[in-house]
Enzyme design. Sequence first.
Site, PDB file in Angstrom:
ATOM      1  N   GLU A 182     115.779  76.974  14.517  1.00 46.82           N
ATOM      2  CA  GLU A 182     115.923  75.730  13.762  1.00 46.82           C
ATOM      3  C   GLU A 182     117.409  75.416  13.600  1.00 46.82           C
ATOM      4  O   GLU A 182     118.252  76.302  13.789  1.00 46.82           O
ATOM      5  CB  GLU A 182     115.282  75.898  12.371  1.00 46.82           C
ATOM      6  CG  GLU A 182     113.807  76.197  12.468  1.00 46.82           C
ATOM      7  CD  GLU A 182     113.127  76.293  11.111  1.00 46.82           C
ATOM      8  OE1 GLU A 182     113.824  76.154  10.079  1.00 46.82           O
ATOM      9  OE2 GLU A 182     111.907  76.499  11.100  1.00 46.82           O
ATOM     10  N   ASP A 216     110.490  92.259  22.980  1.00 51.31           N
ATOM     11  CA  ASP A 216     110.542  93.608  23.575  1.00 51.31           C
ATOM     12  C   ASP A 216     109.933  93.613  24.979  1.00 51.31           C
ATOM     13  O   ASP A 216     110.358  94.361  25.849  1.00 51.31           O
ATOM     14  CB  ASP A 216     109.774  94.621  22.709  1.00 51.31           C
ATOM     15  CG  ASP A 216     110.487  94.920  21.400  1.00 51.31           C
ATOM     16  OD1 ASP A 216     111.687  94.598  21.297  1.00 51.31           O
ATOM     17  OD2 ASP A 216     109.841  95.466  20.479  1.00 51.31           O
ATOM     18  N   LYS A 224     142.166  81.951  54.262  1.00 52.43           N
ATOM     19  CA  LYS A 224     143.379  82.702  54.618  1.00 52.43           C
ATOM     20  C   LYS A 224     144.541  82.299  53.714  1.00 52.43           C
ATOM     21  O   LYS A 224     144.757  81.122  53.450  1.00 52.43           O
ATOM     22  CB  LYS A 224     143.752  82.419  56.072  1.00 52.43           C
ATOM     23  CG  LYS A 224     142.822  83.092  57.072  1.00 52.43           C
ATOM     24  CD  LYS A 224     143.535  83.358  58.394  1.00 52.43           C
ATOM     25  CE  LYS A 224     142.711  84.259  59.276  1.00 52.43           C
ATOM     26  NZ  LYS A 224     142.106  83.607  60.402  1.00 52.43           N
ATOM     27  N   GLN A 253     137.795  82.377  39.681  1.00 51.66           N
ATOM     28  CA  GLN A 253     139.200  82.770  39.898  1.00 51.66           C
ATOM     29  C   GLN A 253     139.481  83.004  41.382  1.00 51.66           C
ATOM     30  O   GLN A 253     140.514  82.592  41.906  1.00 51.66           O
ATOM     31  CB  GLN A 253     139.486  84.043  39.079  1.00 51.66           C
ATOM     32  CG  GLN A 253     140.936  84.482  39.072  1.00 51.66           C
ATOM     33  CD  GLN A 253     141.821  83.498  38.321  1.00 51.66           C
ATOM     34  OE1 GLN A 253     141.354  82.766  37.465  1.00 51.66           O
ATOM     35  NE2 GLN A 253     143.096  83.457  38.677  1.00 51.66           N
ATOM     36  N   PHE A 278     137.994  81.676  43.895  1.00 50.43           N
ATOM     37  CA  PHE A 278     137.995  80.370  44.568  1.00 50.43           C
ATOM     38  C   PHE A 278     139.244  79.550  44.225  1.00 50.43           C
ATOM     39  O   PHE A 278     139.490  78.514  44.841  1.00 50.43           O
ATOM     40  CB  PHE A 278     136.757  79.549  44.159  1.00 50.43           C
ATOM     41  CG  PHE A 278     135.556  79.743  45.054  1.00 50.43           C
ATOM     42  CD1 PHE A 278     134.750  80.858  44.940  1.00 50.43           C
ATOM     43  CD2 PHE A 278     135.219  78.785  45.998  1.00 50.43           C
ATOM     44  CE1 PHE A 278     133.630  81.018  45.753  1.00 50.43           C
ATOM     45  CE2 PHE A 278     134.106  78.934  46.819  1.00 50.43           C
ATOM     46  CZ  PHE A 278     133.303  80.057  46.695  1.00 50.43           C
ATOM     47  N   GLU A 296     117.887  83.798  23.055  1.00 54.84           N
ATOM     48  CA  GLU A 296     116.999  84.946  22.809  1.00 54.84           C
ATOM     49  C   GLU A 296     117.669  86.008  21.940  1.00 54.84           C
ATOM     50  O   GLU A 296     117.526  87.208  22.172  1.00 54.84           O
ATOM     51  CB  GLU A 296     116.512  85.532  24.147  1.00 54.84           C
ATOM     52  CG  GLU A 296     115.551  84.581  24.838  1.00 54.84           C
ATOM     53  CD  GLU A 296     115.126  85.012  26.221  1.00 54.84           C
ATOM     54  OE1 GLU A 296     115.537  86.112  26.635  1.00 54.84           O
ATOM     55  OE2 GLU A 296     114.393  84.257  26.864  1.00 54.84           O
ATOM     56  N   GLY A 297     118.403  85.548  20.945  1.00 50.60           N
ATOM     57  CA  GLY A 297     119.127  86.460  20.053  1.00 50.60           C
ATOM     58  C   GLY A 297     120.525  86.682  20.605  1.00 50.60           C
ATOM     59  O   GLY A 297     120.682  87.316  21.650  1.00 50.60           O
ATOM     60  N   GLN A 340     125.728  89.274  19.581  1.00 44.48           N
ATOM     61  CA  GLN A 340     126.166  89.906  18.324  1.00 44.48           C
ATOM     62  C   GLN A 340     124.946  90.454  17.566  1.00 44.48           C
ATOM     63  O   GLN A 340     125.012  91.534  16.972  1.00 44.48           O
ATOM     64  CB  GLN A 340     126.908  88.887  17.451  1.00 44.48           C
ATOM     65  CG  GLN A 340     128.309  88.535  17.933  1.00 44.48           C
ATOM     66  CD  GLN A 340     128.326  87.626  19.168  1.00 44.48           C
ATOM     67  OE1 GLN A 340     127.319  87.038  19.538  1.00 44.48           O
ATOM     68  NE2 GLN A 340     129.471  87.532  19.795  1.00 44.48           N
TER      69      GLN A 340
END
Length: 386
Positions: free
Chosen positions: A126, A239, A268, A335, A337, A362-363, A366
């Site tokens: 939410e 899980d 090159k 980097q 490229f 999905e969480g 942290q």
Amino acid sequence: MKYQYTELQQELRQMAKDFAIKEIAPYFKEYDVKGEFPRELFEKYHEAGYTTMMIPEEYGGQGLGCLDCVLINEMLGQYGDVGFLASAGSGELSMMPVIIGGTQDQIQRYGDVIITGGHAAFSLTEPDSGSDAASIRTTAVRDGDYYVLNGRKCFVTSGGIADIYTVLATVDRSKGTRGITCFMIERDTPGLSVGKEEDKMGLRLSNTTDLIFDNCRVPAANRVGDEGMGFKIAMKNLDRSRPVGSIGAVSIAQAAIDHALKYAKERKTFGKPLIENQAIAFMLADMQIQCEAARNLVYRCAENIDKGIYDSEFGSIVKTFCGDMVMDVTVNAVQIFGGYGYSREYPVEKLMRDAKIFAIFEGANQIQRIVISRAMMKRDLNALKD
Ligand code: COS
């Protein structure tokens, strides 16, 4: 030793790779710009059987194991598009809480939607409650044979295209997680409407919207599990779904490595291919080390699930490692490229944009570290000598 695929697994992967190259790859640039879910592609995806892999056979699905699904999704994402998979795969993932906590009748009803090519969405987050799931504000008040839901959900994958929703609401906010209750809710239920669609940085082929509940009357027969069981059902679902969620990070990372490797061999500078500079070769080696480690963590987690081992700590380790890994790898691919990596003409900037969400959804990573460190705190260290 690298993972040794069985003959059947190799076959499943090859089929998924062929499908992704032929059917998904031609679409993703256009739809990434539009920020839209390609519905016509979904029909082919459904016909190919990729929407029902995890649904048990008794409900009309294919009943594949978690590892098989992971191996297939890896190819579909690596050679296709992980954003498309997020929405296209949302059906069976949203059905899992019903398989975990629902009645036979509920599972059958939900399964019928997915098996006939419908969409489904899972909705917990939410505007004021993401990682802190206990503080959700969407309420469900019992009224005879119904519950009346009021509140707003956000960041709902497939929210705008779903035919059925798995929704978590609280029957008693004072009870925290013990008030959270799970419902399955049909799209045409009065009082349920789809809110704004997100204009996202990455995974732009997935559909992500708000959901609004305004005196939405849901039959009590649609309550999944008992009152207050919703949080546990959602956590059990996580899980079981960690490997399928995390393999997308491996797909994106491997795609970025392959593009960067090709570029480093062709481009090159100072009279020799980029890759002959040890600084670049070592960068690529480090990227492959990280990606291979992540792949093996995901496979192991999936194998555990196929054996009935559901380990939240390990699931969080896998999720966190993959989410951090894919960002590092894709930033380094850009980097390698150089300026071209920053251009939409080349593929790696999109992969870098797609990567960021893996440390957030999905969480957040942290929060995963809370789960991991809490498990560590409970460890018995008595055997250690001072
Ligand atoms: N399987 C089964 N039950 C679980 C579980 C799991 N994996 N994880 C937690 N539970 C149970 C706990 O056992 C506890 O049960 P009791 O109420 O009977 O004691 C209950 O759920 C609440 O768990 P906990 O005490 O850990 O709740 P907290 O509020 O302390 O949880 C965190 C804090 C942040 C760790 C928790 O909310 C969490 O894991 N959040 C993840 C958020 C997330 O992943 N969001 C994304 C959702 S997908 S959109």
